[in-house]
Design a protein around this motif. Structure first.
Motif, PDB file in Angstrom:
ATOM      1  N   LEU A 432      31.857 -42.021  -4.875  1.00  0.00           N
ATOM      2  CA  LEU A 432      31.840 -42.360  -6.295  1.00  0.00           C
ATOM      3  C   LEU A 432      33.182 -42.038  -6.944  1.00  0.00           C
ATOM      4  CD1 LEU A 432      30.316 -43.286  -8.814  1.00  0.00           C
ATOM      5  CD2 LEU A 432      29.493 -40.943  -9.101  1.00  0.00           C
ATOM      6  N   ILE A 433      33.706 -40.855  -6.682  1.00  0.00           N
ATOM      7  CA  ILE A 433      34.955 -40.422  -7.311  1.00  0.00           C
ATOM      8  C   ILE A 433      36.116 -41.327  -6.902  1.00  0.00           C
ATOM      9  CG2 ILE A 433      36.658 -38.558  -7.394  1.00  0.00           C
ATOM     10  CD1 ILE A 433      34.226 -36.610  -7.160  1.00  0.00           C
ATOM     11  N   SER A 434      36.241 -41.629  -5.615  1.00  0.00           N
ATOM     12  CA  SER A 434      37.367 -42.447  -5.155  1.00  0.00           C
ATOM     13  C   SER A 434      37.259 -43.885  -5.662  1.00  0.00           C
ATOM     14  CB  SER A 434      37.452 -42.430  -3.626  1.00  0.00           C
ATOM     15  OG  SER A 434      36.294 -43.008  -3.045  1.00  0.00           O
ATOM     16  N   THR A 435      36.042 -44.416  -5.732  1.00  0.00           N
ATOM     17  CA  THR A 435      35.871 -45.783  -6.221  1.00  0.00           C
ATOM     18  C   THR A 435      36.269 -45.900  -7.687  1.00  0.00           C
ATOM     19  OG1 THR A 435      34.063 -46.152  -4.652  1.00  0.00           O
ATOM     20  CG2 THR A 435      34.229 -47.692  -6.483  1.00  0.00           C
ATOM     21  N   VAL A 436      35.929 -44.895  -8.484  1.00  0.00           N
ATOM     22  CA  VAL A 436      36.345 -44.910  -9.884  1.00  0.00           C
ATOM     23  C   VAL A 436      37.852 -44.774  -9.999  1.00  0.00           C
ATOM     24  CG1 VAL A 436      36.217 -43.683 -12.090  1.00  0.00           C
ATOM     25  CG2 VAL A 436      34.141 -44.075 -10.761  1.00  0.00           C
ATOM     26  N   HIS A 437      38.470 -43.903  -9.221  1.00  0.00           N
ATOM     27  CA  HIS A 437      39.922 -43.718  -9.295  1.00  0.00           C
ATOM     28  C   HIS A 437      40.673 -44.982  -8.889  1.00  0.00           C
ATOM     29  CE1 HIS A 437      40.826 -39.585 -10.508  1.00  0.00           C
ATOM     30  NE2 HIS A 437      39.677 -39.244  -9.951  1.00  0.00           N
ATOM     31  N   GLU A 438      40.103 -45.782  -8.006  1.00  0.00           N
ATOM     32  CA  GLU A 438      40.751 -47.030  -7.598  1.00  0.00           C
ATOM     33  C   GLU A 438      40.897 -48.017  -8.746  1.00  0.00           C
ATOM     34  OE1 GLU A 438      38.344 -48.413  -4.404  1.00  0.00           O
ATOM     35  OE2 GLU A 438      39.083 -46.909  -2.975  1.00  0.00           O
ATOM     36  N   LEU A 439      40.082 -47.844  -9.781  1.00  0.00           N
ATOM     37  CA  LEU A 439      40.180 -48.740 -10.933  1.00  0.00           C
ATOM     38  C   LEU A 439      41.550 -48.633 -11.600  1.00  0.00           C
ATOM     39  CD1 LEU A 439      36.680 -48.003 -12.519  1.00  0.00           C
ATOM     40  CD2 LEU A 439      37.328 -50.067 -11.263  1.00  0.00           C
ATOM     41  N   LYS A 440      42.177 -47.465 -11.529  1.00  0.00           N
ATOM     42  CA  LYS A 440      43.504 -47.281 -12.130  1.00  0.00           C
ATOM     43  C   LYS A 440      44.559 -48.131 -11.443  1.00  0.00           C
ATOM     44  CE  LYS A 440      43.584 -42.766 -11.697  1.00  0.00           C
ATOM     45  NZ  LYS A 440      44.035 -41.345 -11.831  1.00  0.00           N
ATOM     46  N   GLU A 441      44.289 -48.555 -10.207  1.00  0.00           N
ATOM     47  CA  GLU A 441      45.210 -49.415  -9.464  1.00  0.00           C
ATOM     48  C   GLU A 441      44.833 -50.889  -9.582  1.00  0.00           C
ATOM     49  OE1 GLU A 441      47.716 -47.701  -8.395  1.00  0.00           O
ATOM     50  OE2 GLU A 441      46.620 -45.856  -8.943  1.00  0.00           O
ATOM     51  N   GLY A 442      43.838 -51.181 -10.435  1.00  0.00           N
ATOM     52  CA  GLY A 442      43.449 -52.566 -10.655  1.00  0.00           C
ATOM     53  C   GLY A 442      42.356 -53.077  -9.743  1.00  0.00           C
ATOM     54  N   ALA A 443      41.693 -52.205  -9.002  1.00  0.00           N
ATOM     55  CA  ALA A 443      40.592 -52.637  -8.140  1.00  0.00           C
ATOM     56  C   ALA A 443      39.522 -53.307  -8.996  1.00  0.00           C
ATOM     57  CB  ALA A 443      39.998 -51.452  -7.389  1.00  0.00           C
ATOM     58  N   PRO A 444      38.872 -54.357  -8.487  1.00  0.00           N
ATOM     59  CA  PRO A 444      37.842 -55.037  -9.276  1.00  0.00           C
ATOM     60  C   PRO A 444      36.635 -54.135  -9.520  1.00  0.00           C
ATOM     61  CG  PRO A 444      37.859 -55.866  -7.030  1.00  0.00           C
ATOM     62  CD  PRO A 444      39.063 -54.980  -7.165  1.00  0.00           C
ATOM     63  N   VAL A 445      36.033 -54.288 -10.685  1.00  0.00           N
ATOM     64  CA  VAL A 445      34.886 -53.467 -11.037  1.00  0.00           C
ATOM     65  C   VAL A 445      33.693 -53.757 -10.116  1.00  0.00           C
ATOM     66  CG1 VAL A 445      33.308 -52.840 -12.922  1.00  0.00           C
ATOM     67  CG2 VAL A 445      35.684 -53.363 -13.416  1.00  0.00           C
ATOM     68  N   SER A 446      33.705 -54.921  -9.473  1.00  0.00           N
ATOM     69  CA  SER A 446      32.603 -55.278  -8.584  1.00  0.00           C
ATOM     70  C   SER A 446      32.369 -54.225  -7.492  1.00  0.00           C
ATOM     71  CB  SER A 446      32.846 -56.649  -7.935  1.00  0.00           C
ATOM     72  OG  SER A 446      34.075 -56.645  -7.219  1.00  0.00           O
ATOM     73  N   ARG A 447      33.436 -53.562  -7.061  1.00  0.00           N
ATOM     74  CA  ARG A 447      33.270 -52.506  -6.038  1.00  0.00           C
ATOM     75  C   ARG A 447      32.395 -51.369  -6.579  1.00  0.00           C
ATOM     76  NH1 ARG A 447      39.444 -51.651  -3.702  1.00  0.00           N
ATOM     77  NH2 ARG A 447      39.856 -53.861  -3.164  1.00  0.00           N
ATOM     78  N   LEU A 448      32.615 -51.006  -7.819  1.00  0.00           N
ATOM     79  CA  LEU A 448      31.830 -49.938  -8.437  1.00  0.00           C
ATOM     80  C   LEU A 448      30.395 -50.406  -8.677  1.00  0.00           C
ATOM     81  CD1 LEU A 448      31.744 -47.113  -9.694  1.00  0.00           C
ATOM     82  CD2 LEU A 448      32.533 -48.128 -11.844  1.00  0.00           C
ATOM     83  N   LEU A 449      30.244 -51.633  -9.137  1.00  0.00           N
ATOM     84  CA  LEU A 449      28.905 -52.163  -9.382  1.00  0.00           C
ATOM     85  C   LEU A 449      28.080 -52.212  -8.100  1.00  0.00           C
ATOM     86  CD1 LEU A 449      29.899 -55.062 -11.798  1.00  0.00           C
ATOM     87  CD2 LEU A 449      28.771 -52.925 -12.424  1.00  0.00           C
ATOM     88  N   THR A 450      28.718 -52.593  -7.002  1.00  0.00           N
ATOM     89  CA  THR A 450      28.030 -52.638  -5.704  1.00  0.00           C
ATOM     90  C   THR A 450      27.575 -51.244  -5.302  1.00  0.00           C
ATOM     91  OG1 THR A 450      29.310 -54.559  -4.997  1.00  0.00           O
ATOM     92  CG2 THR A 450      28.277 -53.241  -3.273  1.00  0.00           C
ATOM     93  N   LEU A 451      28.425 -50.250  -5.516  1.00  0.00           N
ATOM     94  CA  LEU A 451      28.078 -48.873  -5.192  1.00  0.00           C
ATOM     95  C   LEU A 451      26.876 -48.401  -6.004  1.00  0.00           C
ATOM     96  CD1 LEU A 451      29.448 -46.773  -3.264  1.00  0.00           C
ATOM     97  CD2 LEU A 451      30.482 -45.774  -5.300  1.00  0.00           C
ATOM     98  N   LEU A 452      26.887 -48.687  -7.287  1.00  0.00           N
ATOM     99  CA  LEU A 452      25.815 -48.252  -8.165  1.00  0.00           C
ATOM    100  C   LEU A 452      24.492 -48.945  -7.834  1.00  0.00           C
ATOM    101  CD1 LEU A 452      27.740 -48.203 -11.559  1.00  0.00           C
ATOM    102  CD2 LEU A 452      26.997 -46.227 -10.236  1.00  0.00           C
ATOM    103  N   ALA A 453      24.586 -50.164  -7.386  1.00  0.00           N
ATOM    104  CA  ALA A 453      23.362 -50.934  -7.067  1.00  0.00           C
ATOM    105  C   ALA A 453      22.683 -50.454  -5.807  1.00  0.00           C
ATOM    106  CB  ALA A 453      23.707 -52.420  -6.948  1.00  0.00           C
TER     107      ALA A 453
END
Length: 453
Positions: A432-453
């Motif tokens: 969870l922590i690393s996926t959120v931090h990747e957002l600062k580099e422009g990673a698509p939010v879909s990665r986080l949504l997939t994790l949460l689902a």
């Protein structure tokens, strides 16, 4: 121009590059903290019943219900996710109001985004969060308890921030944003009675407003206009909800930086924020080697608002989980005896612990100190009389988790671990922590949504 015009123009023009590194870091920490709280609360009292009830009105399509519960139309998914985020009373607060910010902003923003633009750039997403949280805090601080009618300020102020976040993410024009704020005004509500009565409705109130936000934004995007004098009109937000008592000038001061996000407090304990300073002192007693068996009487002096919110007498026989979450007496007794206040201390069985309950009821006396600021969370004073005749005096002027005593990275990770373990999540803290931090580099939010689902 009505304040709504200024808020709309600011929200829709903010850029990621305008946010300071400290604001971005605070936004990221708040996101990690909030999602961990939501996954911890996914199986809380009332949620299974709510999922079943809402399931009658829509199929398994739309936006994700976090924690592995499928999908639902965006307003229903946002509602359920908001309940899970707020259920354990572990989500962030702005101590100066107080209000919960991310709990109103995130569920609506994320359900809306998953429906319309799941591949959104992470930096755009973080900008929208910062705009929304900062906006909610500005409205809360400008008004908040200056009004005296018993409103829940998380709900009435936080919904403004939620609209602004969605407006920024969708890159609306200011006019559309004002219309959405106007539609939100027409359905804003939120009484404190659910807290006073210790009812489960308390954890559903923010969710009710988040659901309304998605209806408001849908109507505005469809071109249906709402009232434009949202804040300063005769029956606008300021007169209706704040009795005309509102610090209008300071709402706009520094608004372009979204820096109020840095003032948000992340909770170290899963209970009402007004219990936290007393818990800090109770934990200090535990660290000194004291346990309930050592204490004859504990006198606690707090502000008038603290007594109103969390100072009621604790009744072991009739208390529910919400009563325990809103009790200085119960949480302080737990802290003294166990040396920690964890999610597991707020279950049906835990709150019936007779040793804790009897001490909380019979040996803790909570008093309002008229010399303290009425709305203050601090200072807090402990006067303990021990069974050996010794007397101990403790006090604190700062609350753990506040900007002056911020959770460290290790403390935040420990909270995430506790949340995910309690919620029996299939993801771990580092994911969870690393996926959120990747957002600062422009990673698509879909990665986080997939994790949460």
């Amino acid at each position: 121009m009505d304040l709504a015009q200024h808020l709309a123009a600011n929200a829709t023009s903010r850029q990621y590059a305008q946010l300071s590194p400290a604001t971005i870091d605070a936004t990221v920490d708040g996101l990690i903290d909030s999602l961990a709280c939501a996954l911890a609360g996914a199986n809380s009292h009332g949620l299974n019943e709510a999922r079943k009830a809402l399931g009658h009105w829509g199929g398994n399509t739309g936006s994700s219900i976090w924690g592995g519960f499928g999908k639902a139309p965006a307003p229903f998914a946002a509602f359920l996710n908001a309940v899970s985020m707020h259920a354990l009373d572990y989500d962030d607060t702005d101590d100066k109001v107080p209000l919960h910010a991310n709990g109103l902003v995130l569920p609506g923003l994320m359900a809306s985004m998953e429906q319309d633009s799941p591949e959104c750039d992470g930096r755009e997403f973080l900008t929208a969060i910062a705009v929304g949280v900062d906006g909610a805090m500005r409205i809360g601080r400008a008004g908040g308890p200056k009004g005296s009618r018993g409103w829940n300020y998380s709900v009435i102020s936080g919904s403004v921030g939620a609209v602004l976040a969605i407006a920024r993410q969708r890159r609306w024009k200011a006019e559309t944003t004002v219309n959405a704020l106007g539609h939100q005004l027409t359905q804003t509500a939120g009484s404190l009675q659910s807290i006073i009565d210790g009812s489960m409705a308390k954890r559903f109130q923010p969710a009710q407003m988040v659901k309304n936000v998605l209806f408001s934004t849908a109507l505005a995007e469809a071109g249906i206009n709402g009232p434009h004098n949202v804040f300063e009109g005769k029956a606008g937000f300021i007169n209706l909800y704040q009795d005309g008592k509102f610090d209008l000038e300071n709402v706009l001061k520094g608004i372009e930086t979204c820096a109020l996000v840095e003032d948000l407090s992340l909770k170290p304990y899963p209970a009402c924020r007004f219990t936290h300073a007393p818990i800090d002192l109770a934990l200090e007693m535990h660290t000194r080697g004291l346990r309930l068996a050592d204490v004859r009487q504990l006198r606690i002096k707090v502000s008038g608002q603290a007594v109103n919110m969390v100072g009621r007498k604790y009744d072991l026989q009739t208390a529910g989980i919400v009563d325990a979450q809103f009790s200085i007496a119960y949480t302080s007794a737990v802290a003294i005896e166990r040396g920690a206040v964890l999610i597991s201390d707020f279950t049906d069985s835990a709150i019936r612990d007779e040793r804790i309950g009897h001490f909380a009821r019979d040996q803790i006396r909570i008093e309002a100190d008229d010399s303290l600021p009425f709305l203050g969370m601090t200072p807090v004073f402990f006067e303990a009389e021990l069974n050996n005749g010794e007397r101990i005096a403790l006090s604190t002027d700062v609350v753990s988790g506040a900007p002056e005593k911020r959770l460290s990275a290790d403390q935040l990770r420990a909270k995430v671990v506790d949340c995910l373990q309690y919620g029996q999540s299939r993801i771990n803290a580092d994911q969870l922590i690393s996926t959120v931090h990747e957002l600062k580099e422009g990673a698509p939010v879909s990665r986080l949504l997939t994790l949460l689902a």
